[in-house]
Design a protein around this motif. Structure first.
Motif, PDB file in Angstrom:
ATOM      1  N   GLN A  56       0.832  -1.215   0.000  1.00 12.17           N
ATOM      2  CA  GLN A  56       0.000   0.000   0.000  1.00 12.17           C
ATOM      3  C   GLN A  56       0.864   1.262   0.000  1.00 12.17           C
ATOM      4  OE1 GLN A  56      -1.518  -0.988   4.100  1.00 12.17           O
ATOM      5  NE2 GLN A  56      -1.278   1.222   4.441  1.00 12.17           N
ATOM      6  N   GLU A  60       0.510   5.166  -1.587  1.00  8.42           N
ATOM      7  CA  GLU A  60       0.516   6.265  -0.602  1.00  8.42           C
ATOM      8  C   GLU A  60       1.593   7.297  -0.936  1.00  8.42           C
ATOM      9  OE1 GLU A  60      -1.017   3.647   3.275  1.00  8.42           O
ATOM     10  OE2 GLU A  60       1.103   4.168   3.073  1.00  8.42           O
ATOM     11  N   THR A  90      -6.171  -0.235  -7.025  1.00  5.55           N
ATOM     12  CA  THR A  90      -5.497  -0.225  -5.725  1.00  5.55           C
ATOM     13  C   THR A  90      -4.608   1.007  -5.553  1.00  5.55           C
ATOM     14  OG1 THR A  90      -5.467  -2.619  -5.866  1.00  5.55           O
ATOM     15  CG2 THR A  90      -4.034  -1.624  -4.198  1.00  5.55           C
ATOM     16  N   ASP A  94      -5.162   3.920  -2.658  1.00  2.00           N
ATOM     17  CA  ASP A  94      -4.115   4.262  -1.675  1.00  2.00           C
ATOM     18  C   ASP A  94      -3.665   5.717  -1.832  1.00  2.00           C
ATOM     19  OD1 ASP A  94      -4.176   1.676  -0.647  1.00  2.00           O
ATOM     20  OD2 ASP A  94      -2.559   0.946  -1.948  1.00  2.00           O
ATOM     21  N   SER A  98      -4.275   8.975   0.891  1.00  2.00           N
ATOM     22  CA  SER A  98      -3.227   9.814   1.494  1.00  2.00           C
ATOM     23  C   SER A  98      -3.378  11.272   1.058  1.00  2.00           C
ATOM     24  CB  SER A  98      -1.824   9.248   1.255  1.00  2.00           C
ATOM     25  OG  SER A  98      -1.407   9.462  -0.038  1.00  2.00           O
TER      26      SER A  98
END
Ligand code: SAH
Length: 362
Positions: A56, A60, A90, A94, A98
């Motif tokens: 992840q 981020e 995905t 992520d 953030s």
């Protein structure tokens, strides 16, 4: 997408029989369109795995990179996060998480041709809008664009050196009906850069005009609207010769000319060609740098250590994922990061190292 029950091999065979050989690029385009249309190829149980599926932290840090440049650009309004070929969504999920933690909530647009993957992406990022061509990007407001393992899926033309000069590599069927690549009949010397004209017989030179088209379309809009782009992919940074077309299925290499539509077909990305395609614009170009270096400069180790400390039962797995993304023995060096941004936007983070030089044959 192919109608239910229609077999791509049969369609291509008919096309070749009726209209003659097709280019490797035509074959790759048709094969990948069918391949991605049928479902989710990613993850341990699929055909291949990508950086956002490994950790992840990858998405981020991309979200933080985008937030940082957006803040330093003065927090402009009406921004759109654009992702090219978002896979399972995905990376976007992520990154957007953030970004939101730092007050950045752009609109979201996914460039995705596969209906099956669009459905998965909409599940992960419900606010996403979709487009499949580049003239559907918003024409106002800065664009923050990310493409991870997108350019490697775009169709490449292959040119092959023969005793009679350079020819395009085309796909035909052999006597047994199998697809195979062979030199075409017309001279293609003009398609090959001077420096490779005298390369030995059987040398292969690849070109990806679709990638150039995408780069130039993005650069034009970034120049007019502001914003920044991150291209992350595996590839080489010095022009070169070499056959990089490969097929992968269930994490194993396969013959690219067998079972079209059943394997993932990719070619290494020619970063020199990407950079060259926008060199005449005012756009600021950053990199390419190696993925491992870029992630380290963005502080991957701080984030990984914090995540591992917060999840002691998973710390081994978290640290192993970091190594896969960063170490040269894994994805850290083969993968490169190229940035480009509006000439008046601040200097992007993570590109302080000297751009890497690597050849196609590395
Ligand atoms: N970025 C994702 C997935 C990479 S796989 C990740 O890192 O996990 C390649 C992605 O590009 C898939 O989503 C595929 O459907 C999409 N794609 C491939 N060719 C495309 C094209 N010509 N136009 C739009 N999307 C394409």
């Amino acid at each position: 997408m192919l109608p239910e029950g229609v077999n791509l091999s049969a369609l291509l065979a008919k096309r070749i029989e009726q209209a003659g050989p097709i280019s490797v690029a035509h074959y790759m385009e048709a094969a990948n369109r069918a391949y991605y249309a049928k479902g989710d190829p990613l993850g341990a149980g699929g055909d291949f795995i990508t950086s956002p599926e490994i950790s992840q932290v990858f998405g981020e840090l991309i979200g933080l990179w985008l937030t940082d440049i957006w803040i330093r650009a003065g927090r402009p309004e009406n921004c759109t996060y654009v992702e090219l070929g978002p896979g399972r969504g995905t990376l976007a999920a992520d990154a957007l998480r953030s970004m939101e933690q730092h007050g950045f909530r752009p609109q979201v647009l996914f460039i995705e041709t596969s209906p099956a993957l669009r459905a998965i992406q909409a599940g992960k990022v419900p606010q996403a809008q979709f487009a499949d061509v580049f003239d559907q990007l918003p024409t106002s407001g800065p664009l923050l664009v990310v493409g991870n393992e997108f350019f490697d899926a775009l169709p490449v033309h292959q040119y092959i050196a023969t005793h009679a000069g350079w020819r395009e590599r085309v796909v035909v069927r052999d006597r047994g009906g199998k697809f195979m690549a062979t030199p075409g009949l017309q001279s293609m010397d003009a398609m090959v850069p001077e420096e490779f004209r005298n390369a030995p017989s059987h040398s292969i030179y690849e070109a990806c005009p679709k990638a150039i088209e995408v780069m130039q379309a993005l650069a034009k809009q970034i120049e007019a609207q502001g914003g920044a782009v991150l291209v992350i992919d595996y590839g080489y940074t010095m022009p070169g010769i070499g056959d990089t077309l490969q097929a992968v299925r269930a994490h194993e290499y396969a013959n690219p000319f067998e079972n079209p539509g059943q394997n993932d077909l990719t070619a290494h990305v020619d970063f020199a060609a990407l950079v060259g395609s926008i060199a005449a614009t005012e756009i600021t170009i950053s990199g390419p740098v190696e993925q491992g270096e870029w992630l380290k400069l963005l502080g991957i180790d701080y984030r990984i250590n914090a995540l591992a400390a917060g999840n002691p039962d998973r710390s081994e797995e978290i640290l192993a994922a970091r190594d896969r993304l960063v170490e040269s023995s894994a994805m850290g060096s083969l993968f490169k990061v190229l940035g480009f941004s509006h000439p008046h936007w601040p200097k992007p983070e993570g590109f302080d190292r000297i751009p890497v030089m690597s050849a196609a044959s590395d």
